[in-house]
Design a protein around this motif. Structure first.
Motif, PDB file in Angstrom:
ATOM      1  N   VAL A   2       0.824  -1.192   0.000  1.00  0.00           N
ATOM      2  CA  VAL A   2       0.000   0.000   0.000  1.00  0.00           C
ATOM      3  C   VAL A   2       0.866   1.252   0.000  1.00  0.00           C
ATOM      4  O   VAL A   2       1.862   1.329   0.731  1.00  0.00           O
ATOM      5  N   SER A   3       0.478   2.233  -0.795  1.00  0.00           N
ATOM      6  CA  SER A   3       1.153   3.521  -0.813  1.00  0.00           C
ATOM      7  C   SER A   3       0.127   4.622  -1.025  1.00  0.00           C
ATOM      8  O   SER A   3      -0.996   4.367  -1.463  1.00  0.00           O
ATOM      9  N   ALA A  23      -4.433   9.790  -3.001  1.00  0.00           N
ATOM     10  CA  ALA A  23      -4.782   8.582  -3.733  1.00  0.00           C
ATOM     11  C   ALA A  23      -4.114   7.380  -3.089  1.00  0.00           C
ATOM     12  O   ALA A  23      -2.919   7.410  -2.796  1.00  0.00           O
ATOM     13  N   PHE A  25      -2.966   3.493  -3.315  1.00  0.00           N
ATOM     14  CA  PHE A  25      -2.608   2.433  -4.254  1.00  0.00           C
ATOM     15  C   PHE A  25      -2.346   1.143  -3.493  1.00  0.00           C
ATOM     16  O   PHE A  25      -1.685   1.142  -2.456  1.00  0.00           O
ATOM     17  N   GLY A  26      -2.858   0.052  -3.996  1.00  0.00           N
ATOM     18  CA  GLY A  26      -2.751  -1.223  -3.319  1.00  0.00           C
ATOM     19  C   GLY A  26      -4.078  -1.591  -2.679  1.00  0.00           C
ATOM     20  O   GLY A  26      -5.127  -1.083  -3.060  1.00  0.00           O
ATOM     21  N   SER A  27      -4.019  -2.462  -1.691  1.00  0.00           N
ATOM     22  CA  SER A  27      -5.231  -2.940  -1.039  1.00  0.00           C
ATOM     23  C   SER A  27      -5.758  -1.923  -0.033  1.00  0.00           C
ATOM     24  O   SER A  27      -5.137  -1.682   1.003  1.00  0.00           O
ATOM     25  N   THR A  28      -6.917  -1.344  -0.333  1.00  0.00           N
ATOM     26  CA  THR A  28      -7.514  -0.375   0.584  1.00  0.00           C
ATOM     27  C   THR A  28      -8.026  -1.037   1.857  1.00  0.00           C
ATOM     28  O   THR A  28      -8.225  -0.371   2.867  1.00  0.00           O
ATOM     29  N   LYS A  75     -13.192   5.909  -5.948  1.00  0.00           N
ATOM     30  CA  LYS A  75     -11.948   6.378  -6.553  1.00  0.00           C
ATOM     31  C   LYS A  75     -10.721   6.081  -5.694  1.00  0.00           C
ATOM     32  O   LYS A  75      -9.609   6.440  -6.072  1.00  0.00           O
ATOM     33  N   ASN A  76     -10.929   5.447  -4.545  1.00  0.00           N
ATOM     34  CA  ASN A  76      -9.838   5.141  -3.620  1.00  0.00           C
ATOM     35  C   ASN A  76      -9.044   6.390  -3.249  1.00  0.00           C
ATOM     36  O   ASN A  76      -7.809   6.394  -3.270  1.00  0.00           O
ATOM     37  N   THR A  77      -9.762   7.447  -2.914  1.00  0.00           N
ATOM     38  CA  THR A  77      -9.115   8.699  -2.544  1.00  0.00           C
ATOM     39  C   THR A  77      -9.722   9.278  -1.272  1.00  0.00           C
ATOM     40  O   THR A  77     -10.883   9.029  -0.949  1.00  0.00           O
TER      41      THR A  77
END
Length: 116
Positions: A2-3, A23, A25-28, A75-77
């Protein structure tokens, strides 16, 4: 792994607004919370706002009523809407994720400058 990556910083006049985005990135599913921190010259890094996976929200006293943190799961944000900006809000703003079983992951920071 995750980042997180920040965006949206810039130069704005006092009283103006900016919207920062973090944002993921990776598994939320591996993140418990996302927090926005800032560090200004001559000041310690401070927590500005935080939102956890259960929806709990925290704001520092200096930004209550002016800043709003929100999450867009599609949007994973995670965003930080900053209104009524003041020169004392000038700082580098960082996004930090609390990663389950690992620790923390920090973004690289985005500069926010508020002029008089």
């Amino acid at each position: 792994q995750v980042s997180v990556v920040e965006s949206g910083g810039g130069l704005v006049q006092a009283g103006g607004s900016l919207r920062l985005s973090c944002a993921v990135f990776g598994s939320t599913f591996s993140i418990n919370a996302i927090g926005w921190y800032r560090q200004a010259p001559g000041h310690l890094r401070e927590l500005v706002a935080d939102i956890s996976s259960d929806g709990s929200i925290y704001y520092s006293n200096s930004v209550k009523g002016r800043f709003t943190i929100s999450r867009d799961a599609a949007k994973n944000t995670v965003s930080l809407q900053m209104n009524s900006l003041k020169p004392e809000d000038t700082a580098v703003y960082y996004c930090r994720g609390v990663v389950i079983g690992t620790g923390f992951t920090w973004g690289q920071g985005t500069q926010v400058t508020v002029s008089s």
